[in-house]
Scaffold this active site. Sequence first.
Site, PDB file in Angstrom:
ATOM      1  N   CYS A  40      -7.731  -4.487  31.814  1.00  0.00           N
ATOM      2  CA  CYS A  40      -8.056  -5.760  31.291  1.00  0.00           C
ATOM      3  C   CYS A  40      -6.797  -6.277  30.114  1.00  0.00           C
ATOM      4  O   CYS A  40      -6.131  -7.149  30.413  1.00  0.00           O
ATOM      5  CB  CYS A  40      -9.382  -5.761  30.360  1.00  0.00           C
ATOM      6  SG  CYS A  40     -10.655  -5.431  31.535  1.00  0.00           S
TER       7      CYS A  40
HETATM    8  C1  UGA Z   1     -11.572  -4.486  27.078  1.00  0.00           C
HETATM    9  C2  UGA Z   1     -12.245  -5.279  25.831  1.00  0.00           C
HETATM   10  O1  UGA Z   1     -12.511  -4.425  24.803  1.00  0.00           O
HETATM   11  C3  UGA Z   1     -13.756  -5.974  26.381  1.00  0.00           C
HETATM   12  O2  UGA Z   1     -14.317  -6.440  25.148  1.00  0.00           O
HETATM   13  C4  UGA Z   1     -13.572  -6.670  27.402  1.00  0.00           C
HETATM   14  O3  UGA Z   1     -14.938  -7.070  27.942  1.00  0.00           O
HETATM   15  C5  UGA Z   1     -12.859  -5.949  28.543  1.00  0.00           C
HETATM   16  O4  UGA Z   1     -11.609  -5.426  28.253  1.00  0.00           O
HETATM   17  C6  UGA Z   1     -12.565  -6.769  29.821  1.00  0.00           C
HETATM   18  O5  UGA Z   1     -11.996  -7.676  29.709  1.00  0.00           O
HETATM   19  O6  UGA Z   1     -13.391  -6.666  30.861  1.00  0.00           O
HETATM   20  P1  UGA Z   1     -11.851  -2.013  27.966  1.00  0.00           P
HETATM   21  O7  UGA Z   1     -10.505  -2.634  28.703  1.00  0.00           O
HETATM   22  O8  UGA Z   1     -12.778  -1.501  28.806  1.00  0.00           O
HETATM   23  O9  UGA Z   1     -12.308  -3.199  27.463  1.00  0.00           O
HETATM   24  O10 UGA Z   1     -11.447  -0.981  26.994  1.00  0.00           O
HETATM   25  P2  UGA Z   1     -11.030  -0.890  25.363  1.00  0.00           P
HETATM   26  O11 UGA Z   1     -12.082  -0.050  24.827  1.00  0.00           O
HETATM   27  O12 UGA Z   1     -10.784  -2.261  24.957  1.00  0.00           O
HETATM   28  O13 UGA Z   1      -9.424  -0.089  25.326  1.00  0.00           O
HETATM   29  C7  UGA Z   1      -8.349  -0.828  26.049  1.00  0.00           C
HETATM   30  C8  UGA Z   1      -7.184  -0.102  25.511  1.00  0.00           C
HETATM   31  O14 UGA Z   1      -6.737   0.165  24.279  1.00  0.00           O
HETATM   32  C9  UGA Z   1      -7.547   1.516  26.104  1.00  0.00           C
HETATM   33  O15 UGA Z   1      -6.421   2.018  26.623  1.00  0.00           O
HETATM   34  C10 UGA Z   1      -7.824   2.220  24.832  1.00  0.00           C
HETATM   35  O16 UGA Z   1      -7.471   3.503  24.795  1.00  0.00           O
HETATM   36  C11 UGA Z   1      -6.676   1.382  23.619  1.00  0.00           C
HETATM   37  N1  UGA Z   1      -7.315   1.351  22.488  1.00  0.00           N
HETATM   38  C12 UGA Z   1      -8.373   0.785  22.184  1.00  0.00           C
HETATM   39  C13 UGA Z   1      -6.573   2.113  21.392  1.00  0.00           C
HETATM   40  O17 UGA Z   1      -5.320   2.463  21.838  1.00  0.00           O
HETATM   41  N2  UGA Z   1      -7.033   2.089  20.250  1.00  0.00           N
HETATM   42  C14 UGA Z   1      -8.144   1.335  19.780  1.00  0.00           C
HETATM   43  O18 UGA Z   1      -8.471   1.373  18.644  1.00  0.00           O
HETATM   44  C15 UGA Z   1      -8.792   0.896  20.740  1.00  0.00           C
END
Ligand code: UGA
Length: 429
Positions: free
Chosen positions: A266
């Site tokens: 995403c």
């Molecule tokens: C993301 C959004 O958080 C959701 O709200 C959205 O619905 C989804 O995309 C989508 O568009 O379908 P997702 O991709 O499942 O969700 O995962 P996240 O938890 O957002 O993490 C994304 C990336 O950011 C991961 O690689 C994670 O490790 C990284 N991340 C996240 C960080 O490095 N630090 C953080 O504090 C949070």
Amino acid sequence: MKISIIGAGYVGLSTALGLAHHGHSCICVDRNEKKVNDINKGIPPFYEEDVADSLKEALDKKLIFATTDYTHAVQNSDITFICVGTPSKVDGSIDLSQITNAAQSIATAMKNKNSYHVVCIKSTVLPGTAEGVFKKWLENESGKKAGIDFGLAMSPEFLREGFAVQDFLSPDRIVIGELDKRSGDALEKLYTDFNAPIMRTSLKTAEMIKYASNAFLATKVTFINELGNLCKKLGIDVYEVARGMGYDKRIAPHFLNAGCGFGGSCFPKDVSALVSLFKKEHENSDVLDAVLKSNTAQKKKIVEILKNKIDPAGKKIAVLGLAFKENTDDVRDSVAIDVIKELKKHSANVYAYDPMANGNMKKIFPDITYADTPTEALKDADACLIMAAWGEFAELADSDFAVMNNKIIIEGRKILDRTQVSGIEGVCW
Ligand code: UGA
């Protein structure tokens, strides 16, 4: 209500399970026959804790049924949700082919349906798609008029992989973009017993809210990653700084976990697609350009740190965590892919381990070694890179790392327990 859901991936199935939990009857439609048969047998197509139990519950109550038959699904439901993928093309623009296919199949089915039907897009699509493109496809194919014979809505999903059903059941907000009041009313009825604010708006505003939310979160992560790089140099713990910032309600503590860069299906694609839209409209996208540039650099850091310690050529490097984040088996755009590519380029022997994602990573890198346990990956390793914050890594202790040939541990995600493991270096802590 009777709902049909096109696309039985993590968005589609989580939506179906969430709605079934609220007593709605759901038909999942997917072109992939194996996926359909598995769902009907209670086997979820992806890993997420509790999803198998929720699926079993919904099947037992006969509130979920999967099929490849679009016509049956549309004719036996009041609302159809479109939850198909909208991946990036090579040039970064959005690939709408799955949406086009879904529109065609729904429109064909609607042609022979006499009652009012609402079509709602949940897939992430650029502002203007539902009204400017999708509506026309449906009208042309079905011979019916949107806003009169059928309703049209766009309700973006904000589900995190790994927590998708949980997020569906406890949303922060529900956004309903509507072509007209009747379409929005039908959608709102579905969510009456959800404890969340419901925002009704235009189709294109709803589409933009989704992009803006993901782009903002990716920016927040990128900000804290860069700050982490600076804090590391200055001997300051960026996690403590984030905690101090997070108490401020205007900032909030979430998405301030610094690390080796963001990945997944995403953030990278949505930020790129939004940047393409800025460019198309001749507006500056300086902030988001910088987010993409900074994330590309951040993803390289962990191997750079490793190379400053040892020459990876011919060395055994344990890579723990392959999924793009913890609690999922999804490896799409995982930072671990970039890292493994780089390690292979330097002729390292990669020993990879993930509690759930070994199988998916094997499809991308069939030629590296996969371990069944962290210890197997760590045995005789010259270094260990931690790439996803799986809970089980927090259980590792010095005794587990004692099997290494050389105790170099570099964390891309902060997960190891400092009271149990010594000598850890973080990518930006
Ligand atoms: C993301 C959004 O958080 C959701 O709200 C959205 O619905 C989804 O995309 C989508 O568009 O379908 P997702 O991709 O499942 O969700 O995962 P996240 O938890 O957002 O993490 C994304 C990336 O950011 C991961 O690689 C994670 O490790 C990284 N991340 C996240 C960080 O490095 N630090 C953080 O504090 C949070």
